[in-house]
Design a protein around this motif. Sequence first.
Motif, PDB file in Angstrom:
ATOM      1  N   LEU A 129       1.918  -2.329   1.834  1.00  0.00           N
ATOM      2  CA  LEU A 129       0.760  -3.069   2.473  1.00  0.00           C
ATOM      3  C   LEU A 129      -0.407  -2.054   2.383  1.00  0.00           C
ATOM      4  CD1 LEU A 129       2.378  -4.846   5.085  1.00  0.00           C
ATOM      5  CD2 LEU A 129       1.452  -5.989   3.326  1.00  0.00           C
ATOM      6  N   MET A 130      -0.189  -0.871   2.568  1.00  0.00           N
ATOM      7  CA  MET A 130      -1.208   0.304   2.692  1.00  0.00           C
ATOM      8  C   MET A 130      -1.807   0.517   1.380  1.00  0.00           C
ATOM      9  SD  MET A 130      -1.562   1.187   6.176  1.00  0.00           S
ATOM     10  CE  MET A 130      -2.451   2.935   5.733  1.00  0.00           C
ATOM     11  N   ALA A 131      -0.873   0.259   0.332  1.00  0.00           N
ATOM     12  CA  ALA A 131      -1.579   0.724  -0.922  1.00  0.00           C
ATOM     13  C   ALA A 131      -2.109  -0.411  -1.450  1.00  0.00           C
ATOM     14  CB  ALA A 131      -0.233   0.927  -2.006  1.00  0.00           C
ATOM     15  N   GLY A 132      -2.108  -1.726  -0.893  1.00  0.00           N
ATOM     16  CA  GLY A 132      -2.885  -2.926  -1.417  1.00  0.00           C
ATOM     17  C   GLY A 132      -2.390  -3.445  -2.298  1.00  0.00           C
ATOM     18  N   ASP A 133      -1.022  -3.345  -2.678  1.00  0.00           N
ATOM     19  CA  ASP A 133      -0.125  -3.661  -3.898  1.00  0.00           C
ATOM     20  C   ASP A 133      -0.252  -5.468  -3.796  1.00  0.00           C
ATOM     21  OD1 ASP A 133       0.609  -1.442  -4.338  1.00  0.00           O
ATOM     22  OD2 ASP A 133       2.719  -1.572  -3.540  1.00  0.00           O
ATOM     23  N   GLU A 134      -0.543  -5.893  -4.914  1.00  0.00           N
ATOM     24  CA  GLU A 134      -0.406  -7.390  -4.915  1.00  0.00           C
ATOM     25  C   GLU A 134       1.058  -8.032  -4.792  1.00  0.00           C
ATOM     26  OE1 GLU A 134      -1.406 -11.099  -8.178  1.00  0.00           O
ATOM     27  OE2 GLU A 134      -1.666  -8.930  -8.729  1.00  0.00           O
TER      28      GLU A 134
END
Length: 204
Positions: A129-134
């Motif tokens: 989530l923190m990495a902004g993963d799809e």
Amino acid sequence: MADRVRVAVLISGRGSNMVALAEHKRRDPTRTYDIALIASNVPEARGLVVAKRLGLKSWAKSHVGLSREGFDAELDVVLHEHKIELVALAGYMRLLSPGFVDTWSGRLLNIHPSLLPAHRGLDTHRRALMAGDEFAGCSVHLVTADLDAGPVLAQEKVRILPRDDAESLAARVLEAEHRLYPVALEEYCRLIAGASLPRLPDRS
């Protein structure tokens, strides 16, 4: 190696992936594996109660007070006593010693809650989530000396939704694990059944 591979499942907690593996086998007894042993480093693990209800043999011993190598040596003896051919880690929250990994090389599988090689180790859902993963997801891989770095055998993606937090994402990834692990184990056992993997040292 026999037509059906004798598998030990290692757990430390509730054993939900163990149940998924057992149910996959129960639905079709001709699957390429037999769950011959459930083993745990936590004698009070909830999964051991479930294993008993499922009629599965189990062994448990606390690792407290033992070195990693000492505990793994005892586990290795038990695995050989039960004629285990493949070990599946399912929520086993203890690093394995290099000697154990070397002995069981090519015969150690693990399910990890990320799309490896991304997010090795712990806290994978928050990190995704923190990495902004799809996508998040899970991976079944062979265990090597390097943490979560062995060859990946199978993966399933889980789309990260705008409303997701670490807890909701973890719940959906766990559902994917329950789908993926039994199929991946089945396929790997099919590959190695009858194959000429190096013989395990005789402990008898």
